[in-house]
Design a protein around this motif. Structure first.
Motif, PDB file in Angstrom:
ATOM      1  N   GLU A   1      18.500  21.443  29.776  1.00  0.00           N
ATOM      2  CA  GLU A   1      18.729  22.083  28.482  1.00  0.00           C
ATOM      3  C   GLU A   1      20.182  21.890  28.077  1.00  0.00           C
ATOM      4  O   GLU A   1      21.061  21.760  28.914  1.00  0.00           O
ATOM      5  N   LYS A   2      20.419  21.858  26.766  1.00  0.00           N
ATOM      6  CA  LYS A   2      21.780  21.722  26.263  1.00  0.00           C
ATOM      7  C   LYS A   2      22.629  22.884  26.758  1.00  0.00           C
ATOM      8  O   LYS A   2      22.156  24.018  26.819  1.00  0.00           O
TER       9      LYS A   2
ATOM     10  N   ASP B   1      14.411  20.733  20.877  1.00  0.00           N
ATOM     11  CA  ASP B   1      15.774  20.918  20.390  1.00  0.00           C
ATOM     12  C   ASP B   1      16.650  21.579  21.445  1.00  0.00           C
ATOM     13  O   ASP B   1      17.822  21.244  21.595  1.00  0.00           O
ATOM     14  N   GLU B   2      16.087  22.517  22.209  1.00  0.00           N
ATOM     15  CA  GLU B   2      16.832  23.173  23.295  1.00  0.00           C
ATOM     16  C   GLU B   2      17.293  22.162  24.336  1.00  0.00           C
ATOM     17  O   GLU B   2      18.293  22.367  25.014  1.00  0.00           O
ATOM     18  N   TYR B   3      16.543  21.076  24.501  1.00  0.00           N
ATOM     19  CA  TYR B   3      16.869  20.035  25.466  1.00  0.00           C
ATOM     20  C   TYR B   3      17.658  18.885  24.840  1.00  0.00           C
ATOM     21  O   TYR B   3      17.899  17.876  25.477  1.00  0.00           O
TER      22      TYR B   3
ATOM     23  N   TRP C   1      21.797  31.231  26.385  1.00  0.00           N
ATOM     24  CA  TRP C   1      21.022  31.449  27.601  1.00  0.00           C
ATOM     25  C   TRP C   1      21.656  30.610  28.689  1.00  0.00           C
ATOM     26  O   TRP C   1      22.083  29.499  28.458  1.00  0.00           O
TER      27      TRP C   1
ATOM     28  N   HIS D   1      25.289  25.729  26.423  1.00  0.00           N
ATOM     29  CA  HIS D   1      25.695  26.594  25.320  1.00  0.00           C
ATOM     30  C   HIS D   1      27.121  27.064  25.548  1.00  0.00           C
ATOM     31  O   HIS D   1      27.580  27.194  26.668  1.00  0.00           O
TER      32      HIS D   1
ATOM     33  N   LYS E   1       8.242  22.182  29.258  1.00  0.00           N
ATOM     34  CA  LYS E   1       9.507  22.523  29.918  1.00  0.00           C
ATOM     35  C   LYS E   1       9.478  22.114  31.382  1.00  0.00           C
ATOM     36  O   LYS E   1      10.465  21.592  31.903  1.00  0.00           O
TER      37      LYS E   1
END
Length: 120
Positions: A97-98, A19-21, A108, A100, A87
């Motif tokens: 990574e998405k 999900d972070e990616y 992050w 933010h 990762k």
């Protein structure tokens, strides 16, 4: 981006990492169940990435899924079922990574020195 995961009975923290990616799990096959090891003739429609967890798959199953990915021009990665290994492989193939929002207190960011993540 939709990913098909092959291998691993349980996923643990892996859905959160994906999900972070910006990757959602399109389909997951454990690879251990004999019905999952039957040869599929193609990857599920809408698959953008194939992730093979090598510590839970036999060589023939891995080879078959790699060939399917190559035939359908779908990117694939092979790694151990660990957050760090996943990762590392995602970073190697250029999936970032998405981003933010800068005003998000829990965001992050990658630093300009060394690329390690830090909380801002």
């Amino acid at each position: 981006m939709n990913a098909m995961l092959v291998g691993a009975d349980t996923l643990g923290n892996i859905p959160g990492v994906l999900d972070e990616y910006g990757i959602s799990i399109h389909k997951h096959l454990s690879g251990r169940n004999s019905s999952h090891q039957r040869k599929l003739d193609r990857l599920p429609a809408g698959t953008d990435l194939l992730i093979l967890f090598t510590d839970f798959l036999g060589h023939n199953v891995m080879k078959h899924f790699r060939e399917l990915a190559n035939e359908e021009k779908v990117r694939f990665i092979a790694c151990r079922r660990s957050v760090c290994s996943l990762k590392q492989q995602l970073d190697c193939v250029g999936i970032a990574e998405k981003a933010h929002c800068a005003s998000c207190p829990n965001a992050w960011q990658k630093t300009s020195h060394g690329g390690k993540a830090r909380k801002h």
